[in-house]
Design a protein around this motif. Structure first.
Motif, PDB file in Angstrom:
ATOM      1  N   LYS A  59     -87.561 100.012 -58.246  1.00  0.00           N
ATOM      2  CA  LYS A  59     -88.494 100.205 -57.124  1.00  0.00           C
ATOM      3  C   LYS A  59     -89.689  99.284 -57.354  1.00  0.00           C
ATOM      4  CE  LYS A  59     -89.180 104.349 -55.566  1.00  0.00           C
ATOM      5  NZ  LYS A  59     -88.646 104.277 -54.204  1.00  0.00           N
ATOM      6  N   SER A  60     -90.117  98.602 -56.300  1.00  0.00           N
ATOM      7  CA  SER A  60     -91.254  97.694 -56.459  1.00  0.00           C
ATOM      8  C   SER A  60     -92.526  98.484 -56.750  1.00  0.00           C
ATOM      9  CB  SER A  60     -91.447  96.857 -55.190  1.00  0.00           C
ATOM     10  OG  SER A  60     -92.038  97.633 -54.166  1.00  0.00           O
ATOM     11  N   GLN A  61     -93.457  97.820 -57.414  1.00  0.00           N
ATOM     12  CA  GLN A  61     -94.727  98.473 -57.728  1.00  0.00           C
ATOM     13  C   GLN A  61     -95.469  98.836 -56.442  1.00  0.00           C
ATOM     14  OE1 GLN A  61     -95.569  95.493 -61.134  1.00  0.00           O
ATOM     15  NE2 GLN A  61     -96.876  97.239 -61.572  1.00  0.00           N
ATOM     16  N   ALA A  62     -95.383  97.996 -55.423  1.00  0.00           N
ATOM     17  CA  ALA A  62     -96.044  98.267 -54.147  1.00  0.00           C
ATOM     18  C   ALA A  62     -95.444  99.505 -53.476  1.00  0.00           C
ATOM     19  CB  ALA A  62     -95.944  97.053 -53.226  1.00  0.00           C
ATOM     20  N   ASP A  63     -94.121  99.619 -53.486  1.00  0.00           N
ATOM     21  CA  ASP A  63     -93.474 100.796 -52.893  1.00  0.00           C
ATOM     22  C   ASP A  63     -93.817 102.060 -53.670  1.00  0.00           C
ATOM     23  OD1 ASP A  63     -92.352  99.299 -50.887  1.00  0.00           O
ATOM     24  OD2 ASP A  63     -90.347  99.231 -51.770  1.00  0.00           O
ATOM     25  N   ALA A  64     -93.831 101.960 -54.990  1.00  0.00           N
ATOM     26  CA  ALA A  64     -94.179 103.117 -55.817  1.00  0.00           C
ATOM     27  C   ALA A  64     -95.617 103.541 -55.545  1.00  0.00           C
ATOM     28  CB  ALA A  64     -93.984 102.795 -57.299  1.00  0.00           C
ATOM     29  N   GLU A  65     -96.492 102.583 -55.355  1.00  0.00           N
ATOM     30  CA  GLU A  65     -97.898 102.901 -55.058  1.00  0.00           C
ATOM     31  C   GLU A  65     -98.001 103.647 -53.729  1.00  0.00           C
ATOM     32  OE1 GLU A  65    -102.094 100.660 -54.069  1.00  0.00           O
ATOM     33  OE2 GLU A  65    -100.731  99.675 -55.453  1.00  0.00           O
ATOM     34  N   LYS A  66     -97.295 103.172 -52.696  1.00  0.00           N
ATOM     35  CA  LYS A  66     -97.322 103.836 -51.386  1.00  0.00           C
ATOM     36  C   LYS A  66     -96.775 105.256 -51.490  1.00  0.00           C
ATOM     37  CE  LYS A  66     -96.679  99.547 -48.878  1.00  0.00           C
ATOM     38  NZ  LYS A  66     -95.611  98.647 -48.513  1.00  0.00           N
ATOM     39  N   GLU A  67     -95.681 105.433 -52.214  1.00  0.00           N
ATOM     40  CA  GLU A  67     -95.095 106.764 -52.388  1.00  0.00           C
ATOM     41  C   GLU A  67     -96.038 107.685 -53.160  1.00  0.00           C
ATOM     42  OE1 GLU A  67     -91.015 107.274 -53.664  1.00  0.00           O
ATOM     43  OE2 GLU A  67     -90.490 105.363 -52.734  1.00  0.00           O
ATOM     44  N   TYR A  68     -96.688 107.138 -54.183  1.00  0.00           N
ATOM     45  CA  TYR A  68     -97.632 107.922 -54.985  1.00  0.00           C
ATOM     46  C   TYR A  68     -98.762 108.446 -54.099  1.00  0.00           C
ATOM     47  CZ  TYR A  68    -101.003 109.126 -58.649  1.00  0.00           C
ATOM     48  OH  TYR A  68    -101.900 109.794 -59.455  1.00  0.00           O
ATOM     49  N   ILE A  69     -99.347 107.561 -53.282  1.00  0.00           N
ATOM     50  CA  ILE A  69    -100.452 107.945 -52.402  1.00  0.00           C
ATOM     51  C   ILE A  69    -100.003 109.037 -51.435  1.00  0.00           C
ATOM     52  CG2 ILE A  69    -101.935 107.116 -50.517  1.00  0.00           C
ATOM     53  CD1 ILE A  69    -102.051 104.402 -52.128  1.00  0.00           C
ATOM     54  N   ALA A  70     -98.835 108.868 -50.831  1.00  0.00           N
ATOM     55  CA  ALA A  70     -98.321 109.863 -49.891  1.00  0.00           C
ATOM     56  C   ALA A  70     -98.059 111.196 -50.599  1.00  0.00           C
ATOM     57  CB  ALA A  70     -97.043 109.347 -49.234  1.00  0.00           C
ATOM     58  N   TYR A  71     -97.512 111.134 -51.811  1.00  0.00           N
ATOM     59  CA  TYR A  71     -97.206 112.358 -52.562  1.00  0.00           C
ATOM     60  C   TYR A  71     -98.482 113.079 -52.977  1.00  0.00           C
ATOM     61  CZ  TYR A  71     -94.542 115.521 -55.493  1.00  0.00           C
ATOM     62  OH  TYR A  71     -93.979 116.646 -56.048  1.00  0.00           O
ATOM     63  N   VAL A  72     -99.494 112.338 -53.397  1.00  0.00           N
ATOM     64  CA  VAL A  72    -100.770 112.962 -53.749  1.00  0.00           C
ATOM     65  C   VAL A  72    -101.362 113.640 -52.521  1.00  0.00           C
ATOM     66  CG1 VAL A  72    -103.159 112.540 -54.463  1.00  0.00           C
ATOM     67  CG2 VAL A  72    -101.281 111.487 -55.730  1.00  0.00           C
ATOM     68  N   ASN A  73    -101.252 113.019 -51.352  1.00  0.00           N
ATOM     69  CA  ASN A  73    -101.754 113.646 -50.125  1.00  0.00           C
ATOM     70  C   ASN A  73    -101.059 114.980 -49.876  1.00  0.00           C
ATOM     71  OD1 ASN A  73    -103.666 111.685 -49.540  1.00  0.00           O
ATOM     72  ND2 ASN A  73    -102.246 110.472 -48.317  1.00  0.00           N
ATOM     73  N   GLU A  74     -99.742 115.037 -50.122  1.00  0.00           N
ATOM     74  CA  GLU A  74     -98.999 116.298 -49.986  1.00  0.00           C
ATOM     75  C   GLU A  74     -99.540 117.348 -50.957  1.00  0.00           C
ATOM     76  OE1 GLU A  74     -94.706 116.127 -50.363  1.00  0.00           O
ATOM     77  OE2 GLU A  74     -94.691 114.148 -49.420  1.00  0.00           O
ATOM     78  N   LEU A  75     -99.725 116.933 -52.209  1.00  0.00           N
ATOM     79  CA  LEU A  75    -100.206 117.878 -53.232  1.00  0.00           C
ATOM     80  C   LEU A  75    -101.628 118.336 -52.944  1.00  0.00           C
ATOM     81  CD1 LEU A  75     -98.768 116.300 -56.498  1.00  0.00           C
ATOM     82  CD2 LEU A  75     -97.875 118.214 -55.182  1.00  0.00           C
ATOM     83  N   LEU A  76    -102.472 117.437 -52.429  1.00  0.00           N
ATOM     84  CA  LEU A  76    -103.833 117.830 -52.075  1.00  0.00           C
ATOM     85  C   LEU A  76    -103.818 118.886 -50.978  1.00  0.00           C
ATOM     86  CD1 LEU A  76    -105.643 114.362 -52.146  1.00  0.00           C
ATOM     87  CD2 LEU A  76    -105.959 116.240 -53.758  1.00  0.00           C
ATOM     88  N   ALA A  77    -102.942 118.718 -50.009  1.00  0.00           N
ATOM     89  CA  ALA A  77    -102.837 119.697 -48.930  1.00  0.00           C
ATOM     90  C   ALA A  77    -102.335 121.041 -49.459  1.00  0.00           C
ATOM     91  CB  ALA A  77    -101.914 119.164 -47.842  1.00  0.00           C
ATOM     92  N   LYS A  78    -101.464 120.970 -50.445  1.00  0.00           N
ATOM     93  CA  LYS A  78    -100.829 122.180 -50.985  1.00  0.00           C
ATOM     94  C   LYS A  78    -101.719 122.904 -52.009  1.00  0.00           C
ATOM     95  CE  LYS A  78     -96.407 123.431 -53.137  1.00  0.00           C
ATOM     96  NZ  LYS A  78     -95.138 122.893 -53.639  1.00  0.00           N
ATOM     97  N   TYR A  79    -102.420 122.154 -52.848  1.00  0.00           N
ATOM     98  CA  TYR A  79    -103.118 122.765 -53.997  1.00  0.00           C
ATOM     99  C   TYR A  79    -104.645 122.684 -53.971  1.00  0.00           C
ATOM    100  CZ  TYR A  79     -98.546 123.009 -56.209  1.00  0.00           C
ATOM    101  OH  TYR A  79     -97.234 123.282 -56.501  1.00  0.00           O
ATOM    102  N   ALA A  80    -105.224 121.932 -53.065  1.00  0.00           N
ATOM    103  CA  ALA A  80    -106.677 121.774 -53.099  1.00  0.00           C
ATOM    104  C   ALA A  80    -107.391 122.910 -52.370  1.00  0.00           C
ATOM    105  CB  ALA A  80    -107.084 120.431 -52.520  1.00  0.00           C
ATOM    106  N   ALA A  81    -106.674 123.640 -51.546  1.00  0.00           N
ATOM    107  CA  ALA A  81    -107.334 124.690 -50.768  1.00  0.00           C
ATOM    108  C   ALA A  81    -107.576 125.947 -51.591  1.00  0.00           C
ATOM    109  CB  ALA A  81    -106.478 125.030 -49.560  1.00  0.00           C
TER     110      ALA A  81
END
Length: 87
Positions: A65-87
């Motif tokens: 997986k390219s570093q750019a694709d992994a970075e995009k996936e990481y950002i999207a996944y963190v957004n999911e986790l923030l929605a799930k665990y930050a509240a």
């Protein structure tokens, strides 16, 4: 070189009010390493290093997986986790 948004998300995930599951943390680790380093560049840890082995395997699963694709996936996944665990 990672983006400012990637760095911001990496910092944000450190401040979650609730701890993600082990599987979520492994996925985060693998995406982070793939985005920042690229393909796994270390040997697999020994049989008794369970934590190290699981982390290595999470990273190894993203090989190619390219570093750019992994970075995009990481950002999207963190957004999911923030929605799930930050509240």
């Amino acid at each position: 070189m990672v983006s400012a948004e990637f760095t911001e998300k990496a910092n944000a995930v450190q401040n979650l009010t609730k701890k993600p599951t082990d599987d979520e943390l492994l996925k985060l680790y693998g995406l982070y390493k793939q985005a920042t380093v690229g393909d796994v560049n270390t040997t697999k840890p020994g049989v008794f290093d369970f934590k190290g082995k699981y982390k290595w395997e999470a990273w190894e699963a993203l090989k190619g997986k390219s570093q750019a694709d992994a970075e995009k996936e990481y950002i999207a996944y963190v957004n999911e986790l923030l929605a799930k665990y930050a509240a």
